[in-house]
Scaffold this active site. Structure first.
Site, PDB file in Angstrom:
ATOM      1  N   SER A  22     -11.612  20.229 -16.782  1.00 14.59           N
ATOM      2  CA  SER A  22     -11.264  21.398 -17.598  1.00 14.59           C
ATOM      3  C   SER A  22     -10.963  22.539 -16.645  1.00 14.59           C
ATOM      4  O   SER A  22     -11.827  22.934 -15.852  1.00 14.59           O
ATOM      5  CB  SER A  22     -12.440  21.778 -18.494  1.00 14.59           C
ATOM      6  OG  SER A  22     -12.298  23.139 -18.884  1.00 14.59           O
ATOM      7  N   HIS A  47      -7.568  18.965 -18.888  1.00 15.27           N
ATOM      8  CA  HIS A  47      -8.039  19.541 -20.154  1.00 15.27           C
ATOM      9  C   HIS A  47      -7.841  21.060 -20.117  1.00 15.27           C
ATOM     10  O   HIS A  47      -8.283  21.730 -19.184  1.00 15.27           O
ATOM     11  CB  HIS A  47      -9.516  19.189 -20.309  1.00 15.27           C
ATOM     12  CG  HIS A  47     -10.156  19.632 -21.581  1.00 15.27           C
ATOM     13  ND1 HIS A  47     -10.051  18.928 -22.765  1.00 15.27           N
ATOM     14  CD2 HIS A  47     -10.939  20.706 -21.855  1.00 15.27           C
ATOM     15  CE1 HIS A  47     -10.741  19.545 -23.709  1.00 15.27           C
ATOM     16  NE2 HIS A  47     -11.291  20.627 -23.199  1.00 15.27           N
ATOM     17  N   ASP A  49      -8.436  24.584 -22.166  1.00 14.80           N
ATOM     18  CA  ASP A  49      -9.241  25.215 -23.217  1.00 14.80           C
ATOM     19  C   ASP A  49      -8.612  26.526 -23.657  1.00 14.80           C
ATOM     20  O   ASP A  49      -8.495  27.457 -22.871  1.00 14.80           O
ATOM     21  CB  ASP A  49     -10.645  25.498 -22.677  1.00 14.80           C
ATOM     22  CG  ASP A  49     -11.455  24.227 -22.524  1.00 14.80           C
ATOM     23  OD1 ASP A  49     -11.592  23.492 -23.512  1.00 14.80           O
ATOM     24  OD2 ASP A  49     -11.951  23.977 -21.404  1.00 14.80           O
ATOM     25  N   MET A  51      -8.977  29.707 -26.121  1.00 13.57           N
ATOM     26  CA  MET A  51      -9.980  30.435 -26.917  1.00 13.57           C
ATOM     27  C   MET A  51      -9.393  31.767 -27.357  1.00 13.57           C
ATOM     28  O   MET A  51      -8.762  32.457 -26.562  1.00 13.57           O
ATOM     29  CB  MET A  51     -11.225  30.701 -26.066  1.00 13.57           C
ATOM     30  CG  MET A  51     -11.831  29.460 -25.464  1.00 13.57           C
ATOM     31  SD  MET A  51     -13.232  29.904 -24.419  1.00 13.57           S
ATOM     32  CE  MET A  51     -13.714  28.278 -23.820  1.00 13.57           C
ATOM     33  N   HIS A  80      -7.304  21.727 -26.010  1.00 16.07           N
ATOM     34  CA  HIS A  80      -8.430  21.927 -26.928  1.00 16.07           C
ATOM     35  C   HIS A  80      -8.304  23.327 -27.500  1.00 16.07           C
ATOM     36  O   HIS A  80      -8.538  24.324 -26.805  1.00 16.07           O
ATOM     37  CB  HIS A  80      -9.723  21.748 -26.107  1.00 16.07           C
ATOM     38  CG  HIS A  80     -10.996  21.996 -26.865  1.00 16.07           C
ATOM     39  ND1 HIS A  80     -12.211  22.120 -26.225  1.00 16.07           N
ATOM     40  CD2 HIS A  80     -11.249  22.144 -28.189  1.00 16.07           C
ATOM     41  CE1 HIS A  80     -13.162  22.325 -27.124  1.00 16.07           C
ATOM     42  NE2 HIS A  80     -12.604  22.360 -28.320  1.00 16.07           N
ATOM     43  N   MET A  82      -9.559  26.228 -29.491  1.00 18.00           N
ATOM     44  CA  MET A  82     -10.732  26.885 -30.094  1.00 18.00           C
ATOM     45  C   MET A  82     -10.242  28.190 -30.709  1.00 18.00           C
ATOM     46  O   MET A  82     -10.563  29.285 -30.239  1.00 18.00           O
ATOM     47  CB  MET A  82     -11.805  27.111 -29.016  1.00 18.00           C
ATOM     48  CG  MET A  82     -12.524  25.836 -28.619  1.00 18.00           C
ATOM     49  SD  MET A  82     -13.353  25.969 -27.013  1.00 18.00           S
ATOM     50  CE  MET A  82     -11.992  25.553 -25.934  1.00 18.00           C
ATOM     51  N   MET A 151     -18.262  17.810 -29.182  1.00 13.81           N
ATOM     52  CA  MET A 151     -18.697  18.948 -28.365  1.00 13.81           C
ATOM     53  C   MET A 151     -20.178  18.763 -28.030  1.00 13.81           C
ATOM     54  O   MET A 151     -21.022  18.679 -28.924  1.00 13.81           O
ATOM     55  CB  MET A 151     -18.514  20.269 -29.123  1.00 13.81           C
ATOM     56  CG  MET A 151     -17.073  20.733 -29.270  1.00 13.81           C
ATOM     57  SD  MET A 151     -16.115  20.835 -27.753  1.00 13.81           S
ATOM     58  CE  MET A 151     -17.091  21.944 -26.747  1.00 13.81           C
ATOM     59  N   GLY A 156     -17.027  27.773 -26.105  1.00 10.78           N
ATOM     60  CA  GLY A 156     -16.796  29.164 -25.742  1.00 10.78           C
ATOM     61  C   GLY A 156     -16.954  29.450 -24.259  1.00 10.78           C
ATOM     62  O   GLY A 156     -16.348  30.379 -23.742  1.00 10.78           O
ATOM     63  N   PHE A 157     -17.760  28.650 -23.595  1.00  9.64           N
ATOM     64  CA  PHE A 157     -18.043  28.932 -22.189  1.00  9.64           C
ATOM     65  C   PHE A 157     -18.234  27.643 -21.407  1.00  9.64           C
ATOM     66  O   PHE A 157     -18.803  26.673 -21.935  1.00  9.64           O
ATOM     67  CB  PHE A 157     -19.327  29.781 -22.061  1.00  9.64           C
ATOM     68  CG  PHE A 157     -19.235  31.079 -22.819  1.00  9.64           C
ATOM     69  CD1 PHE A 157     -18.662  32.203 -22.247  1.00  9.64           C
ATOM     70  CD2 PHE A 157     -19.681  31.149 -24.137  1.00  9.64           C
ATOM     71  CE1 PHE A 157     -18.542  33.390 -22.969  1.00  9.64           C
ATOM     72  CE2 PHE A 157     -19.564  32.326 -24.865  1.00  9.64           C
ATOM     73  CZ  PHE A 157     -19.002  33.452 -24.286  1.00  9.64           C
ATOM     74  N   GLY A 158     -17.808  27.671 -20.146  1.00  3.12           N
ATOM     75  CA  GLY A 158     -18.138  26.579 -19.240  1.00  3.12           C
ATOM     76  C   GLY A 158     -19.543  26.791 -18.698  1.00  3.12           C
ATOM     77  O   GLY A 158     -20.166  27.832 -18.908  1.00  3.12           O
ATOM     78  N   ASP A 189     -17.144  16.794 -24.319  1.00  2.09           N
ATOM     79  CA  ASP A 189     -16.819  18.046 -23.632  1.00  2.09           C
ATOM     80  C   ASP A 189     -18.034  18.952 -23.621  1.00  2.09           C
ATOM     81  O   ASP A 189     -18.518  19.375 -24.673  1.00  2.09           O
ATOM     82  CB  ASP A 189     -15.657  18.708 -24.396  1.00  2.09           C
ATOM     83  CG  ASP A 189     -15.113  19.948 -23.721  1.00  2.09           C
ATOM     84  OD1 ASP A 189     -15.531  20.269 -22.599  1.00  2.09           O
ATOM     85  OD2 ASP A 189     -14.248  20.606 -24.344  1.00  2.09           O
ATOM     86  N   GLY A 190     -18.511  19.261 -22.410  1.00  2.00           N
ATOM     87  CA  GLY A 190     -19.558  20.264 -22.255  1.00  2.00           C
ATOM     88  C   GLY A 190     -20.791  19.756 -21.539  1.00  2.00           C
ATOM     89  O   GLY A 190     -21.477  18.861 -22.028  1.00  2.00           O
ATOM     90  N   GLY A 191     -21.033  20.318 -20.375  1.00  2.00           N
ATOM     91  CA  GLY A 191     -22.279  20.024 -19.662  1.00  2.00           C
ATOM     92  C   GLY A 191     -22.345  18.664 -18.999  1.00  2.00           C
ATOM     93  O   GLY A 191     -23.434  18.221 -18.619  1.00  2.00           O
ATOM     94  N   GLY A 211     -15.930  20.464 -16.501  1.00  2.00           N
ATOM     95  CA  GLY A 211     -15.468  21.767 -16.034  1.00  2.00           C
ATOM     96  C   GLY A 211     -16.171  22.212 -14.776  1.00  2.00           C
ATOM     97  O   GLY A 211     -15.710  21.981 -13.655  1.00  2.00           O
ATOM     98  N   SER A 212     -17.335  22.830 -14.952  1.00  2.00           N
ATOM     99  CA  SER A 212     -18.001  23.482 -13.820  1.00  2.00           C
ATOM    100  C   SER A 212     -18.514  22.505 -12.770  1.00  2.00           C
ATOM    101  O   SER A 212     -18.783  22.909 -11.633  1.00  2.00           O
ATOM    102  CB  SER A 212     -19.157  24.349 -14.327  1.00  2.00           C
ATOM    103  OG  SER A 212     -20.031  23.579 -15.127  1.00  2.00           O
TER     104      SER A 212
HETATM  105  C1  DX5 Z   1     -16.283  24.797 -23.623  1.00  2.00           C
HETATM  106  C2  DX5 Z   1     -15.020  24.104 -23.198  1.00  2.00           C
HETATM  107  C3  DX5 Z   1     -15.226  23.087 -22.148  1.00  2.00           C
HETATM  108  C4  DX5 Z   1     -15.759  23.635 -20.853  1.00  2.00           C
HETATM  109  C5  DX5 Z   1     -16.532  22.545 -20.191  1.00  2.00           C
HETATM  110  O1  DX5 Z   1     -16.018  25.567 -24.737  1.00  2.00           O
HETATM  111  O2  DX5 Z   1     -14.421  23.460 -24.304  1.00  2.00           O
HETATM  112  O3  DX5 Z   1     -14.031  22.328 -21.935  1.00  2.00           O
HETATM  113  O4  DX5 Z   1     -14.771  24.072 -19.987  1.00  2.00           O
HETATM  114  O5  DX5 Z   1     -17.145  23.079 -19.064  1.00  2.00           O
HETATM  115  P1  DX5 Z   1     -18.485  22.473 -18.480  1.00  2.00           P
HETATM  116  O6  DX5 Z   1     -18.162  21.080 -18.014  1.00  2.00           O
HETATM  117  O7  DX5 Z   1     -18.822  23.411 -17.367  1.00  2.00           O
HETATM  118  O8  DX5 Z   1     -19.501  22.490 -19.577  1.00  2.00           O
HETATM  119 ZN    ZN Z   2     -12.783  21.961 -23.988  1.00  2.00          ZN
END
Ligand code: DX5
Ligand code: ZN
Length: 233
Positions: A22, A47, A49, A51, A80, A82, A151, A156-158, A189-191, A211-212
């Site tokens: 991401s 990916h 994102d 928002m 994606h 949002m 999800m 909303g946030f990485g 997606d996420g964490g 992502g992160s």
């Molecule tokens: C969150 C995004 C994710 C995010 C994932 O709203 O949809 O795609 O970038 O980031 P990580 O892997 O850091 O949770």
């Molecule tokens: Zn995403």
């Protein structure tokens, strides 16, 4: 019906796992390099994102950045959305380069129509749901989607921590899809990071957004992608 002789039952098909970075956590001043680094590390898709500051409490990137990403890679671009009222923007996101376009059930009251609109525009229609939304909310559209995104954080946030209940939700979704749309992959997606990607895949996910764990200061994106792949070996 004659019973199968012991040992002749075929094991369930092994599905290839795809990993997609991401770019939300990427260094936007070096976005081209960051995408190339993830590709060098074996990324299967990118990916993106989007928002809007209304559906989620954050504003990220939109059409011009998607166009730049599209021009920078031959990998599938997975978008994606949002955003509220995603149906208003389907055609423009597909025209800007989305190969797959995923919308939130919570944001789209006429979800069936929106998914048809995505397919007619030429992208793979995907649906997603927030951690608090039950699978029942998407049951009726499972036969017409080409991917379902679980999800594993609140969007909303990485950089958030994976919500463990997502694992059971993936497994229940896999069972539901096997009944009505067995070739449809589950995306998560996420964490996700090297320490938990295996559990996510074992639960039934095939497309993993990271992502992160790939894009962070001091992290080599190519090495991070390799580490994720190694964690699955
Ligand atoms: C969150 C995004 C994710 C995010 C994932 O709203 O949809 O795609 O970038 O980031 P990580 O892997 O850091 O949770
Ligand atoms: Zn995403």
């Amino acid at each position: 019906m004659p019973s199968e002789p012991a040992g002749s039952v075929a094991p369930p098909p092994r599905r290839a796992v795809r990993i997609g970075p991401s770019i939300l956590s990427a260094d936007f001043l070096r976005l081209g390099e960051q995408i190339a680094a993830a590709e060098a590390g074996g990324a299967d898709f990118i990916h993106v994102d989007v928002m809007d500051g209304r559906f989620v409490p954050n504003i990220s990137i939109g059409l011009p950045v998607l166009e730049a990403v599209r021009a920078a890679t031959d990998l599938p671009v997975d978008v994606h959305l949002m955003i509220v009222e995603p149906e208003r923007y389907v055609d423009r996101f597909v025209a800007a380069g989305a190969d797959s376009l995923t919308v939130h059930v919570e944001a789209s009251p006429h979800l069936h129509r929106t998914l048809q609109q995505i397919a007619e525009a030429g992208a793979l229609p995907g649906v997603t749901l927030n951690p608090a939304t039950p699978l029942a909310a998407i049951e009726e559209v499972l036969p017409i989607v080409r991917q379902v995104l679980i999800m594993s954080v609140n969007p909303g946030f990485g950089g958030q921590t994976l919500i463990p209940a997502a694992l059971d939700k993936i497994a229940r979704l896999r069972a539901a899809l096997d009944r009505v749309n067995p070739t449809c992959p589950i995306e998560v997606d996420g964490g996700v990071k090297a320490s938990n990607i295996r559990r996510v895949v074992e639960a039934g996910a095939e497309a993993i957004v990271v992502g992160s764990a790939v894009y962070a200061p001091g992290v080599d994106a190519a090495e991070a992608m390799t580490a994720l792949r190694r964690a699955l070996a």
